[in-house]
Design an enzyme around this catalytic site. Structure first.
Site, PDB file in Angstrom:
ATOM      1  N   ASP A  94      36.969  44.652  41.922  1.00 32.88           N
ATOM      2  CA  ASP A  94      38.062  43.722  41.628  1.00 32.88           C
ATOM      3  C   ASP A  94      37.715  42.924  40.364  1.00 32.88           C
ATOM      4  O   ASP A  94      36.533  42.721  40.065  1.00 32.88           O
ATOM      5  CB  ASP A  94      38.210  42.797  42.843  1.00 32.88           C
ATOM      6  N   ASP A 123      39.480  39.539  39.164  1.00 27.87           N
ATOM      7  CA  ASP A 123      39.509  38.075  39.307  1.00 27.87           C
ATOM      8  C   ASP A 123      38.626  37.603  40.453  1.00 27.87           C
ATOM      9  O   ASP A 123      38.760  38.064  41.580  1.00 27.87           O
ATOM     10  CB  ASP A 123      40.952  37.584  39.525  1.00 27.87           C
ATOM     11  N   ASP A 159      37.074  39.627  46.451  1.00 30.51           N
ATOM     12  CA  ASP A 159      36.975  38.294  47.062  1.00 30.51           C
ATOM     13  C   ASP A 159      38.086  38.048  48.080  1.00 30.51           C
ATOM     14  O   ASP A 159      38.033  37.066  48.812  1.00 30.51           O
ATOM     15  CB  ASP A 159      37.041  37.198  45.985  1.00 30.51           C
TER      16      ASP A 159
HETATM   17 MG   LIG Z   1      40.063  38.854  43.211  1.00 27.46          MG
END
Ligand SMILES: [Mg+2]
Length: 179
Positions: free
Chosen positions: A7, A9, A133
């Site tokens: 990922d 961000d 996240d």
């Molecule tokens: Mg993310």
């Protein structure tokens, strides 16, 4: 080679850091990452949703996000043993596409651009591992999910949660020995 999807961000790029710097400068506040414990950005402050909407409409906002410490070096080393793909839910912020593309080209020139996956729901991503996240993306993913620590996932009970890129490197080097 096993395949790792990563990922962007809050795993490679510190979107929260840029948000806090920009928001604090505009609103005269002093928020830190501690204020975001178990919260997403819009929950930080009454002005946060409108500010976030404005930042997300700015096509340059994602272009200069700071890198997480060790991300560049670790991803380069993992690339010697694993196939690296980028999986970003860019559909959430359509005006970020160009900036995200350029950011990857600048900081990760060794990752071929046909390994960029700009998507929505990451359950379509076919990889052995996903580093992310966002718990929802990790639970939808069909391979092994690796949660990257962020303020909003601090109380998550997800079984595999790593604090930083040094821990990520250790984990994946250990995985190599298992296979
Ligand atoms: Mg993310």
């Amino acid at each position: 080679m096993k395949r790792i999807a990563i990922d962007m961000d809050q795993v490679m790029a510190d979107l929260i850091a840029k948000f806090l710097t920009t928001f604090n400068a505009q609103y005269g506040t002093h928020y830190t990452k501690d204020d975001l414990r178990d919260k997403r950005l819009p929950e930080l402050d009454a002005h946060a949703p409108e500010a976030l909407a404005r930042y997300y409409n700015d096509p340059t906002f994602f272009r200069d996000l700071p890198l997480f410490e060790g991300a560049m070096e670790t991803i380069a080393r993992l690339g010697e043993h694993y196939e690296i793909f980028i999986a970003t839910a860019a559909m959430d912020v359509p005006s970020s596409f160009q900036a995200k593309f350029e950011w990857l080209q600048e900081h990760f020139p060794a990752i071929p651009k046909h390994h960029y996956v700009f998507c929505g729901d990451k359950s379509v991503v076919h990889a052995d591992y996903l580093i992310d996240d966002t718990e929802l993306q990790l639970t939808r993913f069909t391979g092994t999910g690796v949660m990257f620590a962020a303020p909003h996932n601090e109380s998550s009970t997800f079984p595999l949660r790593l604090q930083n890129w040094a821990e990520v490197e250790r984990y994946f080097m250990n995985e190599l020995e298992k296979n």
